[in-house]
Design a protein around this motif. Structure first.
Motif, short mmCIF file in Angstrom:
data_model
loop_
_atom_site.label_atom_id
_atom_site.label_comp_id
_atom_site.label_asym_id
_atom_site.label_seq_id
_atom_site.Cartn_x
_atom_site.Cartn_y
_atom_site.Cartn_z
N MET A 262 0.82 -1.19 0.00
CA MET A 262 0.00 0.00 0.00
C MET A 262 0.87 1.27 0.00
N VAL A 263 1.85 1.31 0.87
CA VAL A 263 2.76 2.45 0.92
C VAL A 263 3.56 2.52 -0.38
N GLU A 264 3.98 1.36 -0.88
CA GLU A 264 4.76 1.33 -2.11
C GLU A 264 3.97 1.90 -3.29
N GLN A 265 2.70 1.53 -3.36
CA GLN A 265 1.83 2.06 -4.44
C GLN A 265 1.67 3.57 -4.30
N TYR A 266 1.49 4.04 -3.07
CA TYR A 266 1.37 5.48 -2.84
C TYR A 266 2.63 6.21 -3.29
N LEU A 267 3.81 5.67 -2.95
CA LEU A 267 5.06 6.33 -3.32
C LEU A 267 5.24 6.37 -4.84
N LEU A 268 4.86 5.31 -5.51
CA LEU A 268 4.92 5.32 -6.97
C LEU A 268 3.96 6.35 -7.54
N GLN A 269 2.72 6.35 -7.06
CA GLN A 269 1.72 7.31 -7.56
C GLN A 269 2.16 8.75 -7.27
N ASN A 270 2.76 8.97 -6.12
CA ASN A 270 3.24 10.31 -5.77
C ASN A 270 4.38 10.72 -6.70
N SER A 271 5.26 9.79 -7.01
CA SER A 271 6.37 10.09 -7.93
C SER A 271 5.84 10.42 -9.32
N ILE A 272 4.83 9.70 -9.77
CA ILE A 272 4.21 9.98 -11.06
C ILE A 272 3.55 11.35 -11.04
N TRP A 273 2.85 11.66 -9.95
CA TRP A 273 2.20 12.96 -9.83
C TRP A 273 3.22 14.09 -9.94
N TRP A 274 4.35 13.97 -9.19
CA TRP A 274 5.38 15.02 -9.26
C TRP A 274 5.95 15.16 -10.66
N ALA A 275 6.15 14.05 -11.34
CA ALA A 275 6.67 14.12 -12.71
C ALA A 275 5.67 14.84 -13.62
N GLU A 276 4.40 14.54 -13.45
CA GLU A 276 3.36 15.17 -14.28
C GLU A 276 3.22 16.66 -13.99
N ILE A 277 3.12 17.00 -12.73
CA ILE A 277 2.84 18.39 -12.33
C ILE A 277 4.03 19.32 -12.58
N SER A 278 5.25 18.78 -12.48
CA SER A 278 6.42 19.64 -12.57
C SER A 278 7.16 19.52 -13.91
N GLY A 279 6.92 18.43 -14.63
CA GLY A 279 7.64 18.23 -15.88
C GLY A 279 9.08 17.81 -15.68
N LEU A 280 9.41 17.33 -14.50
CA LEU A 280 10.79 16.94 -14.24
C LEU A 280 11.20 15.78 -15.14
N ASP A 281 12.51 15.64 -15.33
CA ASP A 281 12.99 14.56 -16.18
C ASP A 281 13.88 13.57 -15.44
N GLY A 282 13.91 13.67 -14.11
CA GLY A 282 14.71 12.73 -13.34
C GLY A 282 14.49 12.88 -11.85
#
Length: 77
Positions: free
Chosen positions: A1-21
């Motif tokens: 459950m925590v692992e899924q949250y951390l992945l989803q949070n990482s995806i959210w940050w990539a989407e919202i910020s446009g980061l590349d790494g």
């Protein structure tokens, strides 16, 4: 459950910020299965995303696992 949250949070940050790494601090203190799953999840959406992990340990047989792409060096005596 925590692992899924951390992945989803990482995806959210990539989407919202446009980061590349991501720079991952203290990489070796989290289980390798988590990192493998996390990277696989990110790479499905972002196949060219860069991740950099910090690894520091006085024993070269520990750090060699990360430097050698998963192949730990044997200690020669």
């Amino acid at each position: 459950m925590v692992e899924q949250y951390l992945l989803q949070n990482s995806i959210w940050w990539a989407e919202i910020s446009g980061l590349d790494g991501y720079r991952i601090d203290t990489f070796p203190y989290v289980g390798r299965k988590f990192w493998a799953d996390w990277h696989a999840g990110l790479r499905k959406l972002y196949p060219y995303m860069t991740t950099i992990g910090e690894v520091f340990h006085p024993d070269p047989s520990v750090t060699s696992f990360f430097y050698g792409r998963g192949k730990a060096l044997r200690r020669h005596r």
